[in-house]
Design a protein around this motif. Structure first.
Motif, PDB file in Angstrom:
ATOM      1  N   HIS A 194       0.818  -1.213   0.000  1.00 55.31           N
ATOM      2  CA  HIS A 194       0.000   0.000   0.000  1.00 55.31           C
ATOM      3  C   HIS A 194       0.852   1.264   0.000  1.00 55.31           C
ATOM      4  O   HIS A 194       0.307   2.371  -0.022  1.00 55.31           O
ATOM      5  CB  HIS A 194      -0.982   0.008   1.180  1.00 55.31           C
ATOM      6  CG  HIS A 194      -0.369   0.397   2.480  1.00 55.31           C
ATOM      7  ND1 HIS A 194      -0.477   1.673   3.002  1.00 55.31           N
ATOM      8  CD2 HIS A 194       0.357  -0.319   3.369  1.00 55.31           C
ATOM      9  CE1 HIS A 194       0.155   1.729   4.154  1.00 55.31           C
ATOM     10  NE2 HIS A 194       0.679   0.534   4.408  1.00 55.31           N
ATOM     11  N   ARG A 195       2.179   1.114   0.006  1.00 56.49           N
ATOM     12  CA  ARG A 195       3.067   2.271  -0.079  1.00 56.49           C
ATOM     13  C   ARG A 195       4.076   2.050  -1.193  1.00 56.49           C
ATOM     14  O   ARG A 195       4.657   0.957  -1.313  1.00 56.49           O
ATOM     15  CB  ARG A 195       3.824   2.479   1.225  1.00 56.49           C
ATOM     16  CG  ARG A 195       2.975   2.675   2.467  1.00 56.49           C
ATOM     17  CD  ARG A 195       3.854   3.078   3.654  1.00 56.49           C
ATOM     18  NE  ARG A 195       5.024   2.199   3.788  1.00 56.49           N
ATOM     19  CZ  ARG A 195       6.080   2.469   4.559  1.00 56.49           C
ATOM     20  NH1 ARG A 195       6.120   3.602   5.241  1.00 56.49           N
ATOM     21  NH2 ARG A 195       7.088   1.617   4.640  1.00 56.49           N
ATOM     22  N   ALA A 196       4.305   3.092  -1.975  1.00 59.54           N
ATOM     23  CA  ALA A 196       5.318   2.983  -3.029  1.00 59.54           C
ATOM     24  C   ALA A 196       6.687   2.652  -2.432  1.00 59.54           C
ATOM     25  O   ALA A 196       7.477   1.919  -3.034  1.00 59.54           O
ATOM     26  CB  ALA A 196       5.383   4.288  -3.815  1.00 59.54           C
ATOM     27  N   PRO A 225       3.618   4.151 -10.627  1.00 61.91           N
ATOM     28  CA  PRO A 225       2.165   4.331 -10.742  1.00 61.91           C
ATOM     29  C   PRO A 225       1.507   4.539  -9.387  1.00 61.91           C
ATOM     30  O   PRO A 225       2.041   4.162  -8.343  1.00 61.91           O
ATOM     31  CB  PRO A 225       1.697   3.011 -11.379  1.00 61.91           C
ATOM     32  CG  PRO A 225       2.900   2.462 -12.058  1.00 61.91           C
ATOM     33  CD  PRO A 225       4.073   2.885 -11.226  1.00 61.91           C
ATOM     34  N   ASP A 226       0.338   5.141  -9.422  1.00 61.78           N
ATOM     35  CA  ASP A 226      -0.477   5.312  -8.233  1.00 61.78           C
ATOM     36  C   ASP A 226      -1.828   4.657  -8.508  1.00 61.78           C
ATOM     37  O   ASP A 226      -2.186   4.406  -9.660  1.00 61.78           O
ATOM     38  CB  ASP A 226      -0.658   6.791  -7.907  1.00 61.78           C
ATOM     39  CG  ASP A 226      -1.193   7.028  -6.506  1.00 61.78           C
ATOM     40  OD1 ASP A 226      -1.292   6.054  -5.731  1.00 61.78           O
ATOM     41  OD2 ASP A 226      -1.515   8.178  -6.186  1.00 61.78           O
ATOM     42  N   SER A 227      -2.568   4.360  -7.469  1.00 61.36           N
ATOM     43  CA  SER A 227      -3.897   3.780  -7.617  1.00 61.36           C
ATOM     44  C   SER A 227      -4.870   4.596  -6.790  1.00 61.36           C
ATOM     45  O   SER A 227      -4.514   5.089  -5.714  1.00 61.36           O
ATOM     46  CB  SER A 227      -3.902   2.319  -7.150  1.00 61.36           C
ATOM     47  OG  SER A 227      -5.181   1.737  -7.313  1.00 61.36           O
ATOM     48  N   LEU A 229      -0.957  -1.075  -4.521  1.00 62.13           N
ATOM     49  CA  LEU A 229      -0.087  -1.305  -5.671  1.00 62.13           C
ATOM     50  C   LEU A 229       0.346  -2.761  -5.721  1.00 62.13           C
ATOM     51  O   LEU A 229       0.464  -3.426  -4.691  1.00 62.13           O
ATOM     52  CB  LEU A 229       1.153  -0.412  -5.597  1.00 62.13           C
ATOM     53  CG  LEU A 229       0.926   1.097  -5.675  1.00 62.13           C
ATOM     54  CD1 LEU A 229       2.229   1.841  -5.398  1.00 62.13           C
ATOM     55  CD2 LEU A 229       0.364   1.487  -7.036  1.00 62.13           C
ATOM     56  N   LEU A 230       0.605  -3.234  -6.934  1.00 58.18           N
ATOM     57  CA  LEU A 230       1.076  -4.595  -7.141  1.00 58.18           C
ATOM     58  C   LEU A 230       2.436  -4.551  -7.824  1.00 58.18           C
ATOM     59  O   LEU A 230       2.621  -3.820  -8.814  1.00 58.18           O
ATOM     60  CB  LEU A 230       0.116  -5.393  -8.021  1.00 58.18           C
ATOM     61  CG  LEU A 230      -1.208  -5.870  -7.423  1.00 58.18           C
ATOM     62  CD1 LEU A 230      -2.164  -4.709  -7.207  1.00 58.18           C
ATOM     63  CD2 LEU A 230      -1.848  -6.899  -8.342  1.00 58.18           C
ATOM     64  N   ALA A 231       3.388  -5.321  -7.299  1.00 60.63           N
ATOM     65  CA  ALA A 231       4.632  -5.612  -8.002  1.00 60.63           C
ATOM     66  C   ALA A 231       4.492  -7.023  -8.540  1.00 60.63           C
ATOM     67  O   ALA A 231       4.191  -7.955  -7.796  1.00 60.63           O
ATOM     68  CB  ALA A 231       5.821  -5.513  -7.050  1.00 60.63           C
ATOM     69  N   VAL A 267       4.863  -2.751 -12.243  1.00 61.79           N
ATOM     70  CA  VAL A 267       4.102  -2.217 -11.124  1.00 61.79           C
ATOM     71  C   VAL A 267       2.732  -1.838 -11.658  1.00 61.79           C
ATOM     72  O   VAL A 267       2.623  -1.171 -12.696  1.00 61.79           O
ATOM     73  CB  VAL A 267       4.800  -1.010 -10.481  1.00 61.79           C
ATOM     74  CG1 VAL A 267       3.893  -0.346  -9.439  1.00 61.79           C
ATOM     75  CG2 VAL A 267       6.109  -1.437  -9.840  1.00 61.79           C
ATOM     76  N   LYS A 268       1.703  -2.312 -10.965  1.00 67.39           N
ATOM     77  CA  LYS A 268       0.333  -2.081 -11.413  1.00 67.39           C
ATOM     78  C   LYS A 268      -0.482  -1.371 -10.340  1.00 67.39           C
ATOM     79  O   LYS A 268      -0.357  -1.678  -9.151  1.00 67.39           O
ATOM     80  CB  LYS A 268      -0.369  -3.415 -11.727  1.00 67.39           C
ATOM     81  CG  LYS A 268       0.190  -4.179 -12.902  1.00 67.39           C
ATOM     82  CD  LYS A 268      -0.642  -5.445 -13.157  1.00 67.39           C
ATOM     83  CE  LYS A 268      -0.193  -6.162 -14.415  1.00 67.39           C
ATOM     84  NZ  LYS A 268      -1.033  -7.364 -14.694  1.00 67.39           N
ATOM     85  N   ALA A 269      -1.347  -0.460 -10.783  1.00 62.64           N
ATOM     86  CA  ALA A 269      -2.359   0.094  -9.899  1.00 62.64           C
ATOM     87  C   ALA A 269      -3.415  -0.972  -9.646  1.00 62.64           C
ATOM     88  O   ALA A 269      -3.797  -1.715 -10.557  1.00 62.64           O
ATOM     89  CB  ALA A 269      -2.999   1.324 -10.536  1.00 62.64           C
TER      90      ALA A 269
END
Length: 304
Positions: free
Chosen positions: A118-120, A166-168, A173-175, A136-138
């Protein structure tokens, strides 16, 4: 009261559906999300049958998007007795790539290796368990939005440092390992009423935006090619199991064959199928006709 209410947002995607309903004489109302308010104390839904057509990509068209508002409205209408197609449970899955992957993996199907944060700032540590390149995906995306590839850990760390990852809109966020698709093509399997409708192979030329519909073919966007295919029966069975578990009445599932090991990896569930562009050319028939057939059958069931 109309027999059918359709909640939608995109100004063009559903013109073929509305035309097909008009031609069939269906008594329906189209509710555009903009300008629409609902009363949480209302005793009745807008129609006994409701069809949710809210797109996850709506946040790209307006910062005041209707995704979470629609979730509340659909839950309200279900609680008041409406049969809601692609209802609040389906929307909850559609609006979370993390939940999609968890659902798919829970069915025993392969997914790309993924970590959810939940944090970049947590992305580099999460990605350390993955093979590069990664994407990296929102968590809430659409039309390829919020996906960026990083070829090594240094590139990812630099992007985190300069704030360009990216931001969501939900801050999740997904790696994910970048799984190279065999032949550079993915397969999109469409379902209707929980059953296989058709499948297409999509070649996006390296783009992450693989929306196959007419309204997605905008100036400046990469050209994608689409070909009707007959997937292996195991892929069809898997797609049907996925939409059943997600509570999706009309939707698509995307899968790729990982060129590294030949494993079929499912990676996306889409509860908004606006069907393929040039359907008569690609499929030989128009899916909207079958959609309206199915909707009229659902109306008949609702009236009983």
């Amino acid at each position: 009261m109309p027999d059918l209410a359709i909640l939608y947002e995109h100004p063009q995607w559903f013109a073929p559906l509305f035309a097909a309903l008009d031609a069939r004489g269906v008594n329906y109302t189209a509710i555009h999300a903009d300008g629409f308010a609902f009363d949480p104390a209302a005793a009745a839904p807008p129609a006994p049958l409701v069809f949710n057509r809210i797109a996850m990509s709506s946040f790209l068209r307006a910062p005041e998007h209707p995704i979470f508002h629609a979730a509340a409205a659909l839950a309200q209408w279900q609680a008041r007795g409406a049969r809601v197609l692609n209802g609040s449970d389906a929307l909850a899955i559609d609006s979370s790539k993390a939940r999609q992957l968890s659902l798919i993996a829970g069915l025993g199907l392969a997914i790309p290796a993924t970590r959810v944060v939940h944090r970049a700032a947590d992305l580099p540590a999460a990605a350390a368990a993955l093979r590069f390149p990664i994407v990296v995906k929102a968590n809430i995306g659409g039309s390829g939005a919020g996906i960026v590839r990083y070829d090594d850990a240094a590139a990812l760390a630099a992007a985190v440092a300069d704030g360009s990852v990216p931001d969501s809109i939900d801050r999740v966020l997904l790696a994910q390992e970048y799984a190279p698709a065999r032949g550079d093509r993915i397969i999109r399997i469409e379902t209707l009423g929980g059953r296989f409708l058709y499948a297409i192979e999509v070649d996006g030329g390296g783009s992450f935006d693989l929306c196959p519909a007419d309204a997605c073919a905008l100036p400046g966007k990469p050209t994608i090619t689409m070909t009707r295919v007959d997937p292996d029966p195991s892929l069809i069975a898997a797609a049907e199991a996925i939409v059943a578990a997600a509570g999706i009445d009309v939707g698509g599932v995307e899968v790729l064959i990982d060129d590294r090991d030949g494993v079929a990896r499912f990676y996306d569930i889409n509860a908004l199928s606006n069907f393929v562009a040039r359907p008569l050319e690609v499929l030989g028939w128009d899916p909207h006709a079958r959609l309206v057939d199915w909707l009229t059958a659902m109306l008949a069931e609702t009236r009983r």
